[in-house]
Write a protein that holds these residues in place. Structure first.
Motif, mmCIF file in Angstrom:
data_model
loop_
_atom_site.group_PDB
_atom_site.id
_atom_site.type_symbol
_atom_site.label_atom_id
_atom_site.label_comp_id
_atom_site.label_asym_id
_atom_site.label_seq_id
_atom_site.Cartn_x
_atom_site.Cartn_y
_atom_site.Cartn_z
ATOM 1 N N GLY A 35 0.822 -1.206 0.000
ATOM 2 C CA GLY A 35 0.000 0.000 0.000
ATOM 3 C C GLY A 35 0.855 1.254 0.000
ATOM 4 N N ILE A 36 0.199 2.386 0.032
ATOM 5 C CA ILE A 36 0.858 3.668 -0.189
ATOM 6 C C ILE A 36 1.844 4.061 0.897
ATOM 7 C CG2 ILE A 36 -1.005 5.046 0.846
ATOM 8 C CD1 ILE A 36 1.144 5.997 -2.222
ATOM 9 N N TYR A 37 1.530 3.782 2.162
ATOM 10 C CA TYR A 37 2.395 4.289 3.232
ATOM 11 C C TYR A 37 3.687 3.483 3.373
ATOM 12 C CZ TYR A 37 -1.692 7.073 3.948
ATOM 13 O OH TYR A 37 -2.742 7.925 3.724
ATOM 14 N N SER A 38 3.600 2.183 3.246
ATOM 15 C CA SER A 38 4.847 1.410 3.286
ATOM 16 C C SER A 38 5.637 1.639 1.992
ATOM 17 C CB SER A 38 4.585 -0.073 3.517
ATOM 18 O OG SER A 38 3.766 -0.616 2.520
ATOM 19 N N PHE A 75 8.408 15.430 0.744
ATOM 20 C CA PHE A 75 7.030 15.021 0.472
ATOM 21 C C PHE A 75 6.727 13.636 1.054
ATOM 22 C CE2 PHE A 75 7.731 18.287 -2.746
ATOM 23 C CZ PHE A 75 6.592 19.057 -2.587
ATOM 24 N N GLY A 76 7.706 12.749 1.029
ATOM 25 C CA GLY A 76 7.518 11.423 1.623
ATOM 26 C C GLY A 76 7.337 11.496 3.130
ATOM 27 N N SER A 77 8.158 12.305 3.785
ATOM 28 C CA SER A 77 8.045 12.455 5.242
ATOM 29 C C SER A 77 6.719 13.079 5.638
ATOM 30 C CB SER A 77 9.200 13.308 5.774
ATOM 31 O OG SER A 77 10.428 12.664 5.547
ATOM 32 N N LEU A 78 6.280 14.084 4.885
ATOM 33 C CA LEU A 78 4.975 14.706 5.176
ATOM 34 C C LEU A 78 3.835 13.709 4.968
ATOM 35 C CD1 LEU A 78 5.503 18.233 3.572
ATOM 36 C CD2 LEU A 78 5.314 17.697 6.017
ATOM 37 N N THR A 79 3.965 12.861 3.939
ATOM 38 C CA THR A 79 2.949 11.830 3.688
ATOM 39 C C THR A 79 2.841 10.891 4.879
ATOM 40 O OG1 THR A 79 3.242 11.941 1.301
ATOM 41 C CG2 THR A 79 2.336 9.892 2.184
ATOM 42 N N LEU A 80 3.975 10.453 5.389
ATOM 43 C CA LEU A 80 3.975 9.519 6.528
ATOM 44 C C LEU A 80 3.568 10.220 7.818
ATOM 45 C CD1 LEU A 80 7.209 7.463 5.762
ATOM 46 C CD2 LEU A 80 4.820 6.815 5.346
ATOM 47 N N PHE A 82 1.652 12.939 8.327
ATOM 48 C CA PHE A 82 0.238 13.309 8.377
ATOM 49 C C PHE A 82 -0.681 12.208 7.867
ATOM 50 C CE2 PHE A 82 2.436 17.411 8.307
ATOM 51 C CZ PHE A 82 1.891 17.989 9.437
ATOM 52 N N HIS A 83 -0.098 11.077 7.480
ATOM 53 C CA HIS A 83 -0.856 9.927 6.978
ATOM 54 C C HIS A 83 -1.821 10.364 5.871
ATOM 55 C CE1 HIS A 83 -1.105 5.675 7.710
ATOM 56 N NE2 HIS A 83 -2.398 5.706 7.499
ATOM 57 N N PHE A 87 0.326 14.749 -0.030
ATOM 58 C CA PHE A 87 1.669 15.334 -0.107
ATOM 59 C C PHE A 87 2.506 14.645 -1.183
ATOM 60 C CE2 PHE A 87 0.303 16.224 4.256
ATOM 61 C CZ PHE A 87 0.482 17.601 4.282
ATOM 62 N N LEU A 88 2.442 13.328 -1.233
ATOM 63 C CA LEU A 88 3.222 12.574 -2.214
ATOM 64 C C LEU A 88 2.735 12.859 -3.639
ATOM 65 C CD1 LEU A 88 5.599 10.634 -2.260
ATOM 66 C CD2 LEU A 88 3.974 8.744 -2.277
ATOM 67 N N LYS A 89 1.448 13.106 -3.778
ATOM 68 C CA LYS A 89 0.902 13.410 -5.106
ATOM 69 C C LYS A 89 1.454 14.730 -5.650
ATOM 70 C CE LYS A 89 -3.447 10.865 -4.773
ATOM 71 N NZ LYS A 89 -4.914 10.976 -4.774
ATOM 72 N N TRP A 90 1.865 15.625 -4.768
ATOM 73 C CA TRP A 90 2.408 16.903 -5.193
ATOM 74 C C TRP A 90 3.889 16.822 -5.555
ATOM 75 C CZ3 TRP A 90 0.368 21.283 -6.763
ATOM 76 C CH2 TRP A 90 -0.974 21.546 -6.466
ATOM 77 N N LYS A 91 4.572 15.727 -5.198
ATOM 78 C CA LYS A 91 6.024 15.630 -5.424
ATOM 79 C C LYS A 91 6.394 15.744 -6.901
ATOM 80 C CE LYS A 91 9.772 12.322 -5.233
ATOM 81 N NZ LYS A 91 9.685 11.907 -6.623
ATOM 82 N N ALA A 92 5.829 14.910 -7.759
ATOM 83 C CA ALA A 92 6.195 14.920 -9.183
ATOM 84 C C ALA A 92 5.882 16.260 -9.857
ATOM 85 C CB ALA A 92 5.519 13.770 -9.922
#
Length: 196
Positions: A35-38, A75-80, A82-83, A87-92
């Motif tokens: 899944g997305i978080y791992s 962006f990865g750290s913010l995703t994890l 704030f669950h 955030f990750l969608k904004w990275k690319a």
């Protein structure tokens, strides 16, 4: 080969994302894997390993690699933290737009555009051709950043597939188009030397 190494974290992210979530135990702790978080945690960890190894081997990273690593960590750290996968969608999109800004900025900063600084050791072209090629890269990065944003927030079910394969496919198509464009503007001796 070096460009393929840059894709290792993205491929590991994709594989982990596609796994059915399962609980794993390690050293007395239970972890959710798949899944997305791992996948985000794998992306961060593998990016640190890959770029760390490159830094140790080469004693430096290119500016684009630093930008990619820092964006992944942020962006990865913010995703994890704030669950939230938002955030990750904004990275690319952000990374692509920053690359577009760098290429565009090179038209007013410095005596050569960015693509010329990157490729002039391999080919020689008139200044006007370098400028047009550099603007094509600006357009490419603006387009791919916007495409990533639209897909991420509109087509939730396929955004990871697009991030990995769609972006790669667009890049390959653009590189082919760039090769065709360059072949029309290369001096004849140089064009013959590249064919041999």
């Amino acid at each position: 080969m070096k460009q393929l190494i840059d894709f290792i974290p993205l491929i590991l992210f994709f594989i982990t994302y596609k796994l059915d979530p399962r609980s794993l135990e390690f050293a007395g702790y239970a972890f959710e894997f798949g899944g997305i978080y791992s996948a985000t945690a794998v992306l961060i960890g593998s990016s640190l390993v890959v770029y760390g190894a490159l830094f140790i081997k080469q004693r430096h990273l290119e500016k684009g690699q630093w930008l990619t690593l820092l964006a992944c960590l942020l962006f990865g750290s913010l995703t994890l933290l704030f669950h939230s996968e938002t955030f990750l969608k904004w990275k690319a999109p952000v990374v692509n737009w920053l690359f577009a800004a760098a290429f565009l900025g090179s038209h007013v900063i410095g005596d050569k555009v960015l693509i010329q600084r990157m490729l002039e050791h391999a080919i020689s072209l008139p200044a006007q051709v370098w400028k047009r090629l550099n603007l094509a890269w600006v357009g490419f990065f603006l387009f791919t950043g916007t495409a990533n944003l639209v897909v991420a927030f509109t087509f939730h079910d396929i955004w990871v597939d697009f991030k990995v394969f769609g972006s790669l496919g667009l890049t390959l198509l653009f590189m082919v188009a760039q090769g065709i464009y360059l072949s029309r503007h290369m001096p004849q001796e140089e064009a013959n030397a590249t064919k041999e």
